[in-house]
Enzyme design. Structure first.
Site, PDB file in Angstrom:
ATOM      1  N   LYS A 202      31.784  50.618  21.476  1.00 59.28           N
ATOM      2  CA  LYS A 202      30.809  50.638  22.562  1.00 59.28           C
ATOM      3  C   LYS A 202      31.364  49.958  23.811  1.00 59.28           C
ATOM      4  CE  LYS A 202      28.794  46.459  20.601  1.00 59.28           C
ATOM      5  NZ  LYS A 202      27.592  45.802  20.083  1.00 59.28           N
TER       6      LYS A 202
ATOM      7  N   TYR B 140      33.708  29.717  49.713  1.00 57.30           N
ATOM      8  CA  TYR B 140      32.278  29.722  50.029  1.00 57.30           C
ATOM      9  C   TYR B 140      31.588  28.455  49.533  1.00 57.30           C
ATOM     10  CZ  TYR B 140      32.107  34.682  51.359  1.00 57.30           C
ATOM     11  OH  TYR B 140      32.263  35.886  51.991  1.00 57.30           O
TER      12      TYR B 140
END
Length: 380
Positions: free
Chosen positions: A47, A267
């Site tokens: 998956k 940031y």
């Protein structure tokens, strides 16, 4: 089908490169297969685009290695997998979506039936056709996600009017605490699964994920379905990881610059240079799967990259497209513009990065971005 690993010519247009070693994936599966009992089939969970490594390439490599049963998550994954592997047994772990049975039948996909409503809908289909179409039945043994309760399971499996011609091709459950083998939850689930499925021992049974395979034959039953270990991840947190790494992420250096002592990086100005620094800005960020939670601050170290054997700690916040690394102690000749830095791979384990990001290596692998150049070949 060929699974040869031919390296493509690197393109200078990509900021990063993801190399996936198909032979390492196949070798990991063979290792796990060798851990099981002779009568136990070793399937694989594929998956999430083969845990981020690329289902289209990985599935044939695993099939060539000997794997014949695959577990996707949603039906669209399973249908795509069927196009790649026409001869494989394919299960959809997320079960039977309402009113979609024709798609499962058309592509020979086996749903994992996880509630009474799904079971009832599938048996209606079987009754209408007068035959049993293959599907698994999921019984919950304590994780409380998908799965019939023990009482629902026992009642349904003994109700001939409900089941009609339907006979499960597999009975399965899922371990909640396999990553911690000493957790008593594992033994409770094993005992419950063994007890409630004993009357139906003629139907193949499956309990073990990657951790269950490594915990020993008590957990193996008729089929095991490892996932993260096949892709090099660490299934058991308290033991060394025996699996080979299968993926390497490299990010290209864009610029190297000086940062004066006392200046901030990135940031939010979350990290101050405590000495004069040299930093390298590399072209990868959280849009590429380099999780923002692995950022560094003055109060908490973050992840790191590796450059020619030298560790380069992350400085400040990881942004969408860039990561800043401390390369003060890295020899200058390794810091050429355009050179690559290993951000995940043989020298930067996904489990190590996950610890900095307060997550698990599953999330790192399945988050790897689509902006990287994808290369299939050996990591060495």
């Amino acid at each position: 089908m060929s699974t040869s690993q031919t390296l493509s010519f690197p393109s200078p247009l990509y900021g990063g490169r993801l190399t996936v070693d198909l032979q390492a994936i196949a070798s990991n599966w063979r290792f796990l297969n060798g851990k099981t009992r002779a009568e136990t089939e070793c399937a694989v969970a594929i998956k999430g685009d083969a845990y981020g490594t690329g289902q289209e390439k990985v599935a044939p490599a695993l099939f060539e290695a000997g794997c014949r049963t695959f577990f996707a998550a949603v039906p669209t994954e399973a249908i795509q997998l069927r196009k790649i592997l026409p001869g494989a047994v394919i299960y959809a772990l997320d079960g039977l979506f309402p009113g979609t049975h024709e798609h499962y039948l058309a592509h020979d996909i086996r749903p994992v039936l996880g509630c009474l409503e799904e079971l009832e809908e599938w048996t209606v289909v079987c009754k209408a056709a007068g035959r049993s179409f293959d599907a698994a039945v999921h019984v919950d043994t304590g994780i409380h996600r998908l799965g019939l309760s023990a009482a629902e399971f026992t009642s349904a499996m003994t109700d001939k009017d409900l089941l009609g011609p339907f006979r499960p091709s597999l009975i399965m459950s899922h371990l909640a605490c396999g990553s911690a083998p000493d957790n008593p939850m594992n033994r409770r689930q094993l005992d419950q699964f063994r007890e409630i499925t004993a009357p139906f021992a003629d139907v193949p049974r499956s309990l073990a994920n990657s951790a269950g395979v490594l915990m020993g034959p008590d957990y193996h039953f008729d089929l095991v379905r490892p996932g993260i270990s096949v892709y090099g991840g660490q299934a058991i947190e308290t033991e060394p990881n025996p699996m080979a790494p299968v993926a390497r992420v490299e990010a290209r250096i864009m610029i190297v610059r000086d940062v004066p002592e006392g200046d901030t990086i990135g940031y939010g100005a979350t990290q101050i240079a405590r000495r004069p620094l040299r930093n390298a800005v590399v072209a990868a960020g959280y849009a590429d799967g380099m999780l923002r939670r692995a950022s560094s601050t003055d109060d908490r170290p973050g992840g790191f990259g590796m450059i020619g054997g030298y560790r380069a700690p992350i400085l400040g916040r990881i942004s969408m497209d860039m990561i800043t690394l401390d390369v003060t102690d890295v020899p200058e000749h390794l810091l050429k513009r355009g050179a690559f830095v290993e951000m995940l791979g043989p020298h930067v384990a996904a489990s190590d990065l996950a610890a900095y990001a307060e997550t698990i290596d599953y999330e790192y692998l399945t988050s790897l971005g689509r902006r990287f150049e994808r290369v299939y070949g050996p990591l060495t």
